[in-house]
Design an enzyme around this catalytic site. Structure first.
Site, PDB file in Angstrom:
ATOM      1  N   CYS A   1       0.791  -1.243   0.000  1.00  0.00           N
ATOM      2  CA  CYS A   1       0.000   0.000   0.000  1.00  0.00           C
ATOM      3  C   CYS A   1       0.819   1.287   0.000  1.00  0.00           C
ATOM      4  O   CYS A   1       0.675   2.099  -0.906  1.00  0.00           O
ATOM      5  CB  CYS A   1      -0.947  -0.011   1.192  1.00  0.00           C
ATOM      6  SG  CYS A   1      -2.008  -1.450   1.187  1.00  0.00           S
TER       7      CYS A   1
HETATM    8  C1  UGA Z   1      -0.982   0.687   5.390  1.00  0.00           C
HETATM    9  C2  UGA Z   1      -1.684   1.686   6.324  1.00  0.00           C
HETATM   10  O1  UGA Z   1      -1.003   1.706   7.573  1.00  0.00           O
HETATM   11  C3  UGA Z   1      -3.149   1.305   6.520  1.00  0.00           C
HETATM   12  O2  UGA Z   1      -3.804   2.277   7.315  1.00  0.00           O
HETATM   13  C4  UGA Z   1      -3.835   1.217   5.151  1.00  0.00           C
HETATM   14  O3  UGA Z   1      -5.187   0.824   5.272  1.00  0.00           O
HETATM   15  C5  UGA Z   1      -3.095   0.201   4.302  1.00  0.00           C
HETATM   16  O4  UGA Z   1      -1.708   0.613   4.161  1.00  0.00           O
HETATM   17  C6  UGA Z   1      -3.760   0.174   2.944  1.00  0.00           C
HETATM   18  O5  UGA Z   1      -3.749   1.198   2.253  1.00  0.00           O
HETATM   19  O6  UGA Z   1      -4.394  -0.831   2.615  1.00  0.00           O
HETATM   20  P1  UGA Z   1       0.007  -1.787   5.724  1.00  0.00           P
HETATM   21  O7  UGA Z   1       0.448  -1.705   4.306  1.00  0.00           O
HETATM   22  O8  UGA Z   1      -0.687  -3.014   6.191  1.00  0.00           O
HETATM   23  O9  UGA Z   1      -0.993  -0.564   6.063  1.00  0.00           O
HETATM   24  O10 UGA Z   1       1.307  -1.623   6.627  1.00  0.00           O
HETATM   25  P2  UGA Z   1       1.884  -0.574   7.665  1.00  0.00           P
HETATM   26  O11 UGA Z   1       1.696  -1.081   9.019  1.00  0.00           O
HETATM   27  O12 UGA Z   1       1.428   0.790   7.359  1.00  0.00           O
HETATM   28  O13 UGA Z   1       3.446  -0.674   7.325  1.00  0.00           O
HETATM   29  C7  UGA Z   1       3.955  -0.249   6.082  1.00  0.00           C
HETATM   30  C8  UGA Z   1       5.472  -0.262   6.093  1.00  0.00           C
HETATM   31  O14 UGA Z   1       5.983   0.790   6.910  1.00  0.00           O
HETATM   32  C9  UGA Z   1       6.118  -1.546   6.615  1.00  0.00           C
HETATM   33  O15 UGA Z   1       7.180  -1.884   5.761  1.00  0.00           O
HETATM   34  C10 UGA Z   1       6.637  -1.169   7.982  1.00  0.00           C
HETATM   35  O16 UGA Z   1       7.749  -1.903   8.390  1.00  0.00           O
HETATM   36  C11 UGA Z   1       6.992   0.297   7.765  1.00  0.00           C
HETATM   37  N1  UGA Z   1       6.988   1.083   9.022  1.00  0.00           N
HETATM   38  C12 UGA Z   1       5.815   1.322   9.676  1.00  0.00           C
HETATM   39  C13 UGA Z   1       8.180   1.610   9.501  1.00  0.00           C
HETATM   40  O17 UGA Z   1       9.270   1.413   8.911  1.00  0.00           O
HETATM   41  N2  UGA Z   1       8.146   2.366  10.638  1.00  0.00           N
HETATM   42  C14 UGA Z   1       6.989   2.608  11.311  1.00  0.00           C
HETATM   43  O18 UGA Z   1       7.035   3.324  12.331  1.00  0.00           O
HETATM   44  C15 UGA Z   1       5.798   2.081  10.816  1.00  0.00           C
END
Ligand code: UGA
Length: 437
Positions: free
Chosen positions: A267
């Protein structure tokens, strides 16, 4: 009342299972026959905590899974949850959703029901009015707002907490015209999620809210990653103490300030690209969004540079990657930065071994026999000259000297600062920690 959910990916299957487990009469529809068969038998097409239990609970009640689109004829509420992937230019590819809504339109034709159609798939602003609405009206020979309702209803669930997020969303967004259908939709959601804010707006604002959400999250991550890179040049500096403290300021908030190897997944990278593409089309130069992307794409370079600095020429060296899934508690490797890292190492002729508690099968589908796959962490580290922790799987928190003892060279690069508090007999590097010079 009968509810159809069209597209059984993370969003669709979670919604299907949660609604069915609450006792709603639900039909989950997907064009993939095999997938439908598995789901009907309670077998998940992907790993997601709590989903299996919720699905099985739903299957005991009033849940049907089918590839037959005509079942929507009996439904009052239709949720469209199909994927909207990226095309080769980074723009959004609408072909799947166009096909889905044209099938819905054909099935509405001549049907007496006046359903409400909710579009949950992420679509660029204007898509509802310019594409989805005309496709539905042309195929059904009916009028939106009069014969059926059409509402933008973006989804905010995160993979790995999909069930919790589906049951307890932070907000409900309903975009569309202020018709009787909107009133009914609001009533449905107030009952389903009492006390959760419901934002009623127009289509284009609802579509933009989704991009605003994901691009802000990506911005927070790139912000902390940039600061973490600066911290690495300040001996003794610690990015986690900084993140924790600024996060206490309610104007900033503590979430999504976890420095790491960059954001991945199906996403954030895709939505950033689509928004940048859209901004450029509108004539607005997306300077900030471009910077967020650039920081993200360069975040892996420092891993390569540390390995080169410590191992010299990388060709023929043995490097272990711990964690391939784009985040813990999923087997999803779509746009995972660990996959990018493997590619970068393979280009430099590194002998790569990987470990992941859930994502080995998916990784094998990409790399086949080009890399080695270890069943245990110990096997993964044996004879390796460097270990890189990419994903915060709980298991890696327990790593100790015993596990590292069979490495040929004990170099550990910890992209998630999981071992930072341990006194280990290894040459330890962590993203976001300033090394003593
Ligand atoms: C993301 C959004 O958080 C959701 O709200 C949204 O609904 C979703 O996309 C979507 O559009 O369907 P998601 O892709 O499941 O959710 O994953 P996240 O938890 O957002 O993580 C994304 C990436 O960011 C991961 O690689 C994670 O490791 C990284 N991340 C996240 C960090 O490096 N640091 C952080 O503090 C948080």
């Amino acid at each position: 009342m009968k509810i159809a959910i069209i597209g059984l990916g993370f969003v669709g299957l979670s919604l299907t299972s949660v609604l069915a487990s609450k006792g709603f009469n639900v039909v989950g529809i997907d064009i993939d026959k095999e997938k439908c068969k598995k789901i009907s038998n309670g077998i998940l097409p992907f790993y997601e905590p709590d989903l299996e239990k919720t699905l099985k609970n739903g299957l005991k009640k009033k849940l049907e899974i089918s590839d037959d689109f005509s079942l929507i004829k009996k439904c009052d509420l239709l949720f469209v949850t199909v994927g909207t992937p990226q095309d080769t230019k980074g723009a959004i590819d609408l072909s799947i959703i166009k096909k889905a809504v044209s099938s819905i339109g054909k099935n509405l034709k001549g049907n007496k029901k006046q359903p409400i159609i909710f579009i949950k798939s992420t679509v660029i602003p204007g898509t509802m009015k310019n594409d989805i609405l005309p496709i539905l009206e042309n195929n059904s020979k009916k009028k939106a707002g009069k014969d059926f309702g059409l509402i933008s209803n973006p989804e905010f669930l995160q993979e790995s907490t999909a069930i919790k997020d589906t049951k307890f969303p932070h907000a409900i967004v309903l975009g569309g015209y202020q018709t009787e259908f909107m009133r009914k939709a609001k009533k449905f959601f107030v009952k389903l999620h009492p006390n959760i804010p419901i934002i009623i707006t127009n289509h284009q604002t609802a579509e933009m809210i989704k991009y605003a959400n994901n691009s802000f999250l990506a911005t927070k991550i790139s912000f902390i990653n940039q600061l973490s890179n600066i911290c690495q040049e300040i001996p003794g500096a610690n990015i986690d103490d900084i993140a924790k403290t600024i996060g206490l300021d309610p104007r900033i908030g503590g979430l999504f300030l976890n420095a790491g190897p960059g954001y991945g997944g199906s996403c954030l990278p895709k939505d950033m690209k689509a928004l940048i593409n859209f901004a450029n089309i509108t004539g607005i130069k997306p300077t900030l969004l471009n910077a967020v992307e650039e920081i993200n794409s360069k975040q892996l370079d420092q891993i390569i540079s540390i390995t080169k600095q410590r191992l010299g020429e990388l060709s023929g060296k043995r490097i272990t990657i711990l964690g391939i899934a784009f985040k813990p508690n999923t087997n999803d490797i779509r746009d995972s930065v660990a996959i990018e890292l493997i590619k970068k190492f393979l280009n430099r002729k590194v002998k790569v071994t990987i470990h992941d508690p859930q994502a080995i099968k998916n990784t094998k589908n990409i790399f086949g026999d080009k890399i080695s796959y270890a069943k245990s962490i110990r096997d993964a580290l044996s004879k390796s000259q460097c270990a890189v922790i990419m994903t915060q799987w709980k298991q890696y928190e327990k790593l100790n000297d015993n596990e590292f003892k069979n490495m040929a060279k004990k170099i550990v690069i910890d992209c998630r600062r999981m071992l930072v508090k341990k006194q280990l007999d290894v040459d330890y590097y962590a993203i976001g920690l300033g090394r003593r010079k």
